[in-house]
Design a protein around this motif. Sequence first.
Motif, PDB file in Angstrom:
ATOM      1  N   PRO A 196     -11.097   0.515  -9.534  1.00  0.00           N
ATOM      2  CA  PRO A 196     -10.755   1.856  -9.242  1.00  0.00           C
ATOM      3  C   PRO A 196      -9.213   1.069  -8.591  1.00  0.00           C
ATOM      4  O   PRO A 196      -8.298   1.679  -9.385  1.00  0.00           O
ATOM      5  CB  PRO A 196     -11.219   3.008  -9.015  1.00  0.00           C
ATOM      6  CG  PRO A 196     -12.737   2.363  -8.264  1.00  0.00           C
ATOM      7  CD  PRO A 196     -13.218   1.285  -8.833  1.00  0.00           C
ATOM      8  N   ARG A 217      -7.925  -1.257 -10.882  1.00  0.00           N
ATOM      9  CA  ARG A 217      -6.687  -0.933 -11.705  1.00  0.00           C
ATOM     10  C   ARG A 217      -5.467   0.201 -11.616  1.00  0.00           C
ATOM     11  O   ARG A 217      -4.688  -0.008 -11.744  1.00  0.00           O
ATOM     12  CB  ARG A 217      -7.528   0.187 -12.756  1.00  0.00           C
ATOM     13  CG  ARG A 217      -8.814  -0.435 -13.850  1.00  0.00           C
ATOM     14  CD  ARG A 217      -9.865   0.606 -14.530  1.00  0.00           C
ATOM     15  NE  ARG A 217      -9.983   1.713 -14.167  1.00  0.00           N
ATOM     16  CZ  ARG A 217     -11.106   1.957 -13.386  1.00  0.00           C
ATOM     17  NH1 ARG A 217     -11.803   0.634 -13.021  1.00  0.00           N
ATOM     18  NH2 ARG A 217     -11.537   2.901 -13.109  1.00  0.00           N
ATOM     19  N   LEU A 223      -2.881  -2.349 -11.151  1.00  0.00           N
ATOM     20  CA  LEU A 223      -2.538  -3.306 -12.117  1.00  0.00           C
ATOM     21  C   LEU A 223      -1.063  -1.936 -12.692  1.00  0.00           C
ATOM     22  O   LEU A 223      -0.191  -2.386 -12.672  1.00  0.00           O
ATOM     23  CB  LEU A 223      -3.344  -3.606 -13.195  1.00  0.00           C
ATOM     24  CG  LEU A 223      -4.202  -4.656 -12.699  1.00  0.00           C
ATOM     25  CD1 LEU A 223      -4.858  -4.827 -13.584  1.00  0.00           C
ATOM     26  CD2 LEU A 223      -3.468  -5.998 -12.054  1.00  0.00           C
ATOM     27  N   ALA A 224      -1.936  -0.739 -12.504  1.00  0.00           N
ATOM     28  CA  ALA A 224      -1.151   0.403 -12.737  1.00  0.00           C
ATOM     29  C   ALA A 224       0.511   0.862 -12.817  1.00  0.00           C
ATOM     30  O   ALA A 224       1.605   0.492 -13.139  1.00  0.00           O
ATOM     31  CB  ALA A 224      -1.873   1.859 -12.952  1.00  0.00           C
ATOM     32  N   ARG A 225       0.006   0.408 -10.244  1.00  0.00           N
ATOM     33  CA  ARG A 225       1.435  -0.332  -9.923  1.00  0.00           C
ATOM     34  C   ARG A 225       2.447  -1.170 -10.187  1.00  0.00           C
ATOM     35  O   ARG A 225       3.900  -1.103 -11.078  1.00  0.00           O
ATOM     36  CB  ARG A 225       0.737   0.282  -8.666  1.00  0.00           C
ATOM     37  CG  ARG A 225       2.335  -0.340  -7.594  1.00  0.00           C
ATOM     38  CD  ARG A 225       3.352   0.914  -7.789  1.00  0.00           C
ATOM     39  NE  ARG A 225       4.856   0.028  -6.746  1.00  0.00           N
ATOM     40  CZ  ARG A 225       5.066  -0.324  -7.436  1.00  0.00           C
ATOM     41  NH1 ARG A 225       4.947  -1.447  -8.509  1.00  0.00           N
ATOM     42  NH2 ARG A 225       6.158  -1.192  -6.549  1.00  0.00           N
ATOM     43  N   LEU A 226       1.831  -2.503 -10.781  1.00  0.00           N
ATOM     44  CA  LEU A 226       2.819  -3.605 -10.978  1.00  0.00           C
ATOM     45  C   LEU A 226       2.767  -3.154 -11.918  1.00  0.00           C
ATOM     46  O   LEU A 226       4.045  -4.020 -12.580  1.00  0.00           O
ATOM     47  CB  LEU A 226       1.380  -4.749 -10.507  1.00  0.00           C
ATOM     48  CG  LEU A 226       0.791  -5.496  -9.452  1.00  0.00           C
ATOM     49  CD1 LEU A 226       0.351  -6.262  -9.754  1.00  0.00           C
ATOM     50  CD2 LEU A 226       2.325  -4.966  -9.009  1.00  0.00           C
ATOM     51  N   SER A 227       2.404  -2.529 -13.350  1.00  0.00           N
ATOM     52  CA  SER A 227       3.070  -2.790 -14.452  1.00  0.00           C
ATOM     53  C   SER A 227       4.661  -2.031 -14.609  1.00  0.00           C
ATOM     54  O   SER A 227       5.464  -1.704 -15.964  1.00  0.00           O
ATOM     55  CB  SER A 227       2.333  -1.819 -15.943  1.00  0.00           C
ATOM     56  OG  SER A 227       2.505   0.188 -14.827  1.00  0.00           O
ATOM     57  N   GLN A 228       4.841  -1.068 -13.114  1.00  0.00           N
ATOM     58  CA  GLN A 228       6.163  -0.374 -12.996  1.00  0.00           C
ATOM     59  C   GLN A 228       7.274  -1.105 -12.179  1.00  0.00           C
ATOM     60  O   GLN A 228       8.495  -0.914 -12.191  1.00  0.00           O
ATOM     61  CB  GLN A 228       6.377   0.917 -12.690  1.00  0.00           C
ATOM     62  CG  GLN A 228       5.390   1.991 -13.391  1.00  0.00           C
ATOM     63  CD  GLN A 228       4.994   2.823 -12.494  1.00  0.00           C
ATOM     64  OE1 GLN A 228       3.855   2.723 -13.973  1.00  0.00           O
ATOM     65  NE2 GLN A 228       5.269   3.907 -11.963  1.00  0.00           N
ATOM     66  N   GLY A 229       7.220  -2.458 -11.753  1.00  0.00           N
ATOM     67  CA  GLY A 229       7.350  -3.324 -11.263  1.00  0.00           C
ATOM     68  C   GLY A 229       6.779  -4.506 -10.113  1.00  0.00           C
ATOM     69  O   GLY A 229       5.844  -3.614  -9.329  1.00  0.00           O
ATOM     70  N   LEU A 278       3.005  -8.642 -12.589  1.00  0.00           N
ATOM     71  CA  LEU A 278       1.459  -8.484 -13.282  1.00  0.00           C
ATOM     72  C   LEU A 278       1.835  -9.285 -14.682  1.00  0.00           C
ATOM     73  O   LEU A 278       2.742 -10.662 -14.974  1.00  0.00           O
ATOM     74  CB  LEU A 278       1.750  -7.334 -14.438  1.00  0.00           C
ATOM     75  CG  LEU A 278       0.901  -6.409 -15.027  1.00  0.00           C
ATOM     76  CD1 LEU A 278      -0.589  -6.620 -15.035  1.00  0.00           C
ATOM     77  CD2 LEU A 278       1.473  -5.423 -15.890  1.00  0.00           C
TER      78      LEU A 278
END
Lengths: 117, 117
Positions: free
Chosen positions: B16, B19, B22-28, B72
Motif C-alpha cells: 500500500p 501504491r 505511485l498515486a502521489r507521482l501521478s500528480q507530478g 511515474l
Amino acid sequence: MGSDQLDAVFSALADPTRRAILARLSQGDAGVMELAEPFVISQPAVSKHLKVLEGAGLIRRERRGQARLSRLEPGPLGEAAAWMERYRAFWEASFDRLDALLDELRQADAESKGTIP
Amino acid sequence: MGSDQLDAVFSALADPTRRAILARLSQGDAGVMELAEPFVISQPAVSKHLKVLEGAGLIRRERRGQARLSRLEPGPLGEAAAWMERYRAFWEASFDRLDALLDELRQADAESKGTIP
DNA sequence: CTGATGCATAACCGAATGGTTATATAAAGC
DNA sequence: GCTTTATATAACCATTCGGTTATGCATCAG
C-alpha cells in the motif's frame, strides 16, 4: 473495499504459478491434482497456492466427491483492474504526449497550492 | 514480455505504501523527502520502496540539484492491466449475476410485503 | 572551507514466503 | 473392513521483505 484486499489480490497475482492456476481455472473448475500437473512442484505447494488465492477471494472451493474443486471468482480481479484504471490515461498517452500530460498535471497542482516552483 | 516483469509489477503493487507513492507521482515528480512526508516510516524505508518501483520499471529517476526526482513510468502498469484484461469477461459476467441476484431479492421482498412500489 | 540538506548504503532484525518431506483425514472402490 | 485416491496439515528450511539505526557521500548555502 479495504486496502488490504488489494494487497492480497496483487500479492496473489505476483506469483507466476498462481497466475497460471488462474488461467487454468478460467477454462473450468479443477481439482488440486489436475492443477498441480503442469508444474514440477509438490502437491502441498499447490495447496498452499490455492489457499493464498482463496484468501484473496480469487477462487472459491467446494467438495465434489473426494475431490475439492476450485472455481474462479473474478470479482477481486475487477477491483484490482478498477484501481489500475486510474492510470490508464498515463500509459495510453503516447511517449511524447506523456511529458505534456505530466507537465499539465504538475502545473495544475502547483496552481492549486498557490506556489510557483 | 517475460513473466518475471509481471512478477515484479504485481509484487510492487502489493504494498500500500508503494501504491500511495505511485498515486502521489501521478500528480507530478517528487523527491524522496517529499514522498516520505505522508508516512510514518523512515527515509531509508522510502528509498527501498523506490528501488522496488524502479526495479519494476514503474518509475524513472534522475538527479536534479541535490534532489533525486522520481517520475511515474506507467508502461508496466499498462502491461499488467493488459494481462488482467483476459479476465474482464469473467468479472463482468459476475457483476451481471449480482444484478440478477439483487433483482431477485428485491422482487421477493416486495412480494412478501404484498406491495408493488 | 564549513555546515546543512537530500539521499544511498550497510548491517541488522523479525515476520512472511515458497518450497520441501512426512503424516493425517476423508471419501471411493473392492 | 481394507486399500487407494485426493487433499490437508504439520514441521522444517532458506530466502525475501519491510522495517530499523548508523553512517557515508554529494550538493547547495554561507
